[in-house]
Design an enzyme around this catalytic site. Structure first.
Site, short mmCIF file in Angstrom:
data_model
loop_
_atom_site.label_atom_id
_atom_site.label_comp_id
_atom_site.label_asym_id
_atom_site.label_seq_id
_atom_site.Cartn_x
_atom_site.Cartn_y
_atom_site.Cartn_z
N LEU A 198 -5.55 -25.02 1.31
CA LEU A 198 -5.85 -26.18 1.93
C LEU A 198 -7.13 -26.36 1.23
O LEU A 198 -7.44 -27.68 0.96
CB LEU A 198 -6.03 -25.97 3.32
CG LEU A 198 -6.23 -27.15 4.10
CD1 LEU A 198 -5.28 -27.96 4.16
CD2 LEU A 198 -6.75 -26.71 5.69
N GLY A 199 -7.93 -25.52 0.98
CA GLY A 199 -9.22 -25.51 0.24
C GLY A 199 -10.45 -25.74 1.09
O GLY A 199 -11.19 -26.40 0.91
N ALA A 232 0.55 -1.92 10.19
CA ALA A 232 -0.74 -1.28 10.55
C ALA A 232 -0.76 -0.87 11.87
O ALA A 232 -0.04 -1.24 12.71
CB ALA A 232 -1.96 -2.16 10.13
N ILE A 233 -1.84 0.11 12.34
CA ILE A 233 -1.94 0.63 13.65
C ILE A 233 -3.59 0.57 13.89
O ILE A 233 -4.14 0.30 12.92
CB ILE A 233 -1.25 1.86 13.88
CG1 ILE A 233 -1.97 2.97 13.08
CG2 ILE A 233 0.34 2.14 14.00
CD1 ILE A 233 -1.27 4.42 13.13
N GLY A 241 -14.07 -21.58 6.65
CA GLY A 241 -14.84 -21.73 8.07
C GLY A 241 -14.56 -20.52 9.12
O GLY A 241 -14.60 -19.57 8.71
N ASP A 268 0.25 -7.58 1.58
CA ASP A 268 0.59 -6.18 1.56
C ASP A 268 1.95 -6.20 1.62
O ASP A 268 2.78 -5.32 2.33
CB ASP A 268 0.19 -5.45 2.82
CG ASP A 268 0.00 -4.01 2.73
OD1 ASP A 268 0.28 -3.52 1.61
OD2 ASP A 268 -0.03 -3.45 3.83
N GLY A 291 3.79 6.89 8.09
CA GLY A 291 5.06 6.85 7.49
C GLY A 291 5.94 5.77 7.85
O GLY A 291 7.00 5.52 7.43
N ASN A 292 5.59 4.89 9.05
CA ASN A 292 6.36 3.74 9.60
C ASN A 292 6.25 2.56 8.63
O ASN A 292 6.79 1.53 8.84
CB ASN A 292 6.16 3.42 10.96
CG ASN A 292 6.81 4.08 11.76
OD1 ASN A 292 6.42 5.19 12.59
ND2 ASN A 292 8.19 3.53 12.20
N SER A 293 4.90 2.52 8.06
CA SER A 293 4.54 1.50 6.97
C SER A 293 5.70 0.94 6.27
O SER A 293 6.42 1.81 5.36
CB SER A 293 3.45 1.90 6.27
OG SER A 293 2.99 0.61 5.78
N HIS A 301 0.78 -1.15 -0.10
CA HIS A 301 0.19 0.01 0.04
C HIS A 301 0.89 1.28 -0.03
O HIS A 301 0.31 2.27 -0.37
CB HIS A 301 -0.84 0.02 1.22
CG HIS A 301 -0.45 0.35 2.53
ND1 HIS A 301 -0.10 -0.78 3.46
CD2 HIS A 301 -0.03 1.43 3.13
CE1 HIS A 301 0.30 -0.14 4.54
NE2 HIS A 301 0.54 1.16 4.60
#
Length: 501
Positions: A298-299, A260-261, A302, A162, A241-243, A132
């Protein structure tokens, strides 16, 4: 005496055979594309004393000195309109005009729209950041801690995690070693290094507050059930900016990428989240080696058995009385998947995979997300209160059980789209005589540069697109910069590009 000599000789021969066999096995294993630490690069027991100052407080100066120069500033230059709210505005990387001027205003391509961070992974200039941070970028600029600036090439992205891989043309760069994120424990010290609010080379400290957190932000961003969220939660202060910056352990090794935060304001209020290094390493090594992520499935679909409200509804619908517990309840098994082939069924409760406990969906997605098509996994389940073991051979989305080389992957697959001819009616509506429509889009180059389903591709590298197979014809065996000219659904002409190698 002869017997003793005989046994000594026999022992020597057997030892040599074992050594040779072990070496051959080691030689068969492919080398890691990005470095992991050796015993020489780790802090020794004598070094660990530097973690505590004379006053008895933590002292991270030695760790910071060996890692801070490997964290860079990433600037995203884009002409894309900022007229819509981006869900990642609350997850590091505000536009420069955030909070001041949110009207429809095109950006100039010489002014960065987003600032973020990145981590140098190798001395020859490979850099990892968040998808992002560089999404929709027409130009990506990297600034090192010593203020040297470079134009970066986008090697590849994976919106499902991401993660993005960049490359700059430089050598002898400082870099950070990967660490095994499976060994990270709740309560251990960590440092976050990045560029919050475009303040370069900022360091904050905290601890691992929790593991295997799922926030739902990637599913919202990619609209995909294949998104993998299994974040470390920390209380190290991180802000916009830390991302894409580094989360490192007390040995100065990379254990995560800050992503994220959790905040309604967009600023740090106590918790931040980082993608674990083992998942990051798998993704970027796939991108570098194969050009795309080799994802296994895995398919099954749930829910967590810790979700009491959902569990009540399930029990009522199925007339069961399953108790809240750790584990993953299978609600659906997809046809022709590895899970279906092995015999897993709706209502089974997955308790562990390869001996590692599955407490929730984050555990499950992480475990499978680090595997490859064709890998066999041991799945422990509970069915009708009975413990059963299944061995599942994982497949990719197309049902294949083998890793494919770059040569086997078509350009259309790398772009992540299925195309269809453009109807005469559409040509008339848009006033064009050529083009192909994006019928279906998934994780790939096109989604990374902001293209969507129903968008029309006009040309690739200046070559007009008239039929779907023109894409593979133009890009087959091509390496270098790719320029895509398209028409968005609102009629806007959109030009974007990426690196293909």
């Amino acid at each position: 005496m002869k017997k003793i000599v005989f046994y000594i000789v026999l022992s020597s021969i057997m030892s040599s055979i074992i050594t040779i066999a072990a070496y051959k096995q080691y030689a068969k294993e492919e080398p890691l594309l990005f470095p992991y630490p050796s015993s020489k690069t780790r802090l020794t027991s004598s070094d660990s004393s530097s973690l505590v100052s004379s006053a008895g407080f933590p002292d991270f100066t030695r760790i910071v000195s060996k890692t801070i120069h490997a964290v860079v500033n990433v600037k995203n230059y884009s002409k894309k309109y900022n007229n819509q709210f981006d869900p990642f505005d609350f997850f590091f990387g505000f536009p420069d005009d955030f909070g001041n001027n949110r009207e429809k205003k095109p950006q100039r391509n010489d002014i960065p729209g987003l600032h973020g961070s990145g981590v140098i992974l190798s001395p020859d200039g490979y850099i990892v950041t968040n998808n992002h941070v560089i999404k929709d970028a027409e130009k990506i600029e990297i600034t090192l801690s010593d203020q040297r600036t470079y134009k970066a090439k986008l090697i590849g992205t994976d919106p499902s995690t991401d993660i993005a891989l960049l490359k700059i043309n430089e050598t002898n760069l400082p870099f950070i070693y990967f660490s095994d994120s499976n060994k990270v424990q709740v309560g251990e010290w960590v440092l976050a290094i990045g560029n919050p609010f475009d303040l370069n080379s900022t360091v904050t400290a905290g601890i691992i507050s929790a593991k295997n957190r799922s926030l739902g932000i990637l599913r919202g961003e990619t609209q995909s059930s294949s998104s993998i969220e299994s974040f470390f939660q920390t209380d190290a202060a991180v802000n916009p900016g830390n991302s894409g910056g580094a989360l490192i352990n007390a040995n100065g090794e990379l254990i995560g990428i800050n992503t994220a935060i959790s905040s309604a304001s967009g600023n740090f209020i106590g918790y931040s989240f980082a993608a674990p290094s083992n998942l990051v390493a798998k993704v970027i090594q796939d991108i570098k080696k194969y050009g795309t992520v080799q994802r296994a499935y895995l398919g099954v679909r749930g829910m967590d058995l810790s979700k009491t409200e959902y569990l009540k509804a399930y029990n009522k619908e199925t007339h069961q009385n399953i108790k809240s517990q750790q584990g993953f309840l299978i609600g659906e098994v997809f046809e022709k998947s590895g899970a279906s082939d092995a015999g897993l069924k709706k209502g089974d409760i997955i308790k562990s995979i390869d001996g590692k406990p599955i407490q929730n969906v984050a555990d499950l997605s992480f475990m499978v997300g680090t595997k490859y098509p064709g890998d066999k996994v041991k799945v422990n389940i509970i069915r009708n209160k009975q413990k059963i073991i299944f061995y599942v051979i994982l497949k990719d989305l197309q049902g294949r059980t083998k890793i494919r080389t770059k040569e086997e992957i078509t350009p259309s697959e790398l772009l992540g789209a299925i195309f269809e001819p453009l109807s005469q009616e559409s040509k008339k509506d848009f006033g064009i005589g050529y083009g192909i429509r994006i019928k279906e889009i998934r994780t790939g180059r096109l989604s990374a540069i902001g293209l969507e389903e129903e968008d029309i591709i006009l040309s690739i590298n200046g070559v007009r697109m008239k039929k779907p197979n023109d894409v593979d014809r133009v890009l087959k065996k091509y390496s270098g910069d790719v320029t895509i000219k398209s028409i968005k659904q609102n009629g806007q002409v959109y030009i974007a590009g990426f690196e293909m190698n």
